[in-house]
Design a protein around this motif. Structure first.
Motif, PDB file in Angstrom:
ATOM      1  N   SER A 216       0.827  -1.214   0.000  1.00 20.65           N
ATOM      2  CA  SER A 216       0.000   0.000   0.000  1.00 20.65           C
ATOM      3  C   SER A 216       0.856   1.257   0.000  1.00 20.65           C
ATOM      4  O   SER A 216       1.991   1.259   0.485  1.00 20.65           O
ATOM      5  N   GLN A 217       0.309   2.310  -0.565  1.00 17.81           N
ATOM      6  CA  GLN A 217       0.924   3.635  -0.531  1.00 17.81           C
ATOM      7  C   GLN A 217       0.087   4.489   0.419  1.00 17.81           C
ATOM      8  O   GLN A 217      -1.020   4.893   0.070  1.00 17.81           O
ATOM      9  N   GLU A 219      -0.855   7.672   2.962  1.00 18.96           N
ATOM     10  CA  GLU A 219      -0.685   9.104   3.163  1.00 18.96           C
ATOM     11  C   GLU A 219      -1.519   9.551   4.357  1.00 18.96           C
ATOM     12  O   GLU A 219      -2.565   8.964   4.639  1.00 18.96           O
TER      13      GLU A 219
END
Length: 238
Positions: A216-217, A219
């Motif tokens: 996963s990325q 933020e």
């Protein structure tokens, strides 16, 4: 000049703090700088009083009129007494909780406090403190069940929570027993996250195709991301 009420909303778990985020809720550990429980009462109060790093906590406590705490069942006796001591000492008062109005909500039949024997917290309920009854002179018990309509089922749930099941409820629960339509793919329940992940990993290995790792990325606020229960790495077969 109109009177302004300063209300602090806290809860005992990160998940419930996220649910109540819109009204400014935080975990009780964050709001009162409790950390992981290793500090004694005097050290906690002293650093809020003297350490510039905790000036915002000092300002909030000294201006607080009302403290609301949700999920009280997981607040241990030790943490309850720490909160009372910190608020009273920081406010320079001899009155319990420094004279702040205290509202606790929750269900003591749900999750109990998590013990931390290394730091002297043995997981006793908050109401086992000698000062609990002195603080809470008014108790409101909610009795109207909103999520269920079957009176027999409601009574069975309540008796199960109390640990005293009548024959009527026992017969009712046994009457719910039925054969599974598809026994080839049952649902498994495990007590720990590790066991769940182990079971899922074995099931994935049995699937056809080559595994693909997906990372996963993420933020957002790093502290909140660390507390997210969703895994950051997943394996899928294609």
């Amino acid at each position: 000049m109109p009177y302004r009420t300063m209300v602090t909303v806290v809860t005992t778990t990160g998940i419930s703090a996220l649910v109540l985020k819109k009204i400014g809720a935080r975990t009780v550990h964050s709001a009162f700088a409790l950390d992981d429980g290793r500090h004694n009462n005097e050290d906690l109060a002293t650093r809020i009083l003297k350490d510039p790093q905790y000036r915002d906590r000092y300002n909030e406590i000294t201006n607080m009129n009302c403290l609301i705490l949700d999920e009280v069942s997981m607040l241990s006796k030790r943490m309850f007494e720490q909160l009372e001591y910190i608020i009273r000492v920081v406010r320079g008062s001899e009155i319990l909780f420094g004279g702040v109005q205290v509202i606790f909500s929750g269900d003591f039949y749900q999750l109990p406090p998590v013990p931390n024997h290394d730091y002297g917290d043995y997981g006793h309920f908050a109401f086992q403190s000698d000062i609990f009854s002195q603080v809470f002179r008014h108790n409101i018990l909610l009795t109207d069940v909103k999520r269920q309509e079957d009176p027999l089922f409601i009574e069975a749930i309540q008796e199960s929570a109390r640990g005293s099941i009548s024959k009527t409820s026992d017969d009712y629960l046994l009457g719910l027993s039925r054969s599974l339509h598809d026994k080839s793919n049952p649902t498994f329940l495990y007590a720990t996250k590790f066991e769940v992940e182990y079971h899922n990993a074995k099931a994935l290995q049995r699937l056809p195709g080559e595994p693909t790792i997906i990372t996963s990325q993420d933020e957002g606020d790093e502290d909140q991301l660390k507390k997210m229960p969703a895994p950051h790495v997943n394996s899928l077969n294609f």
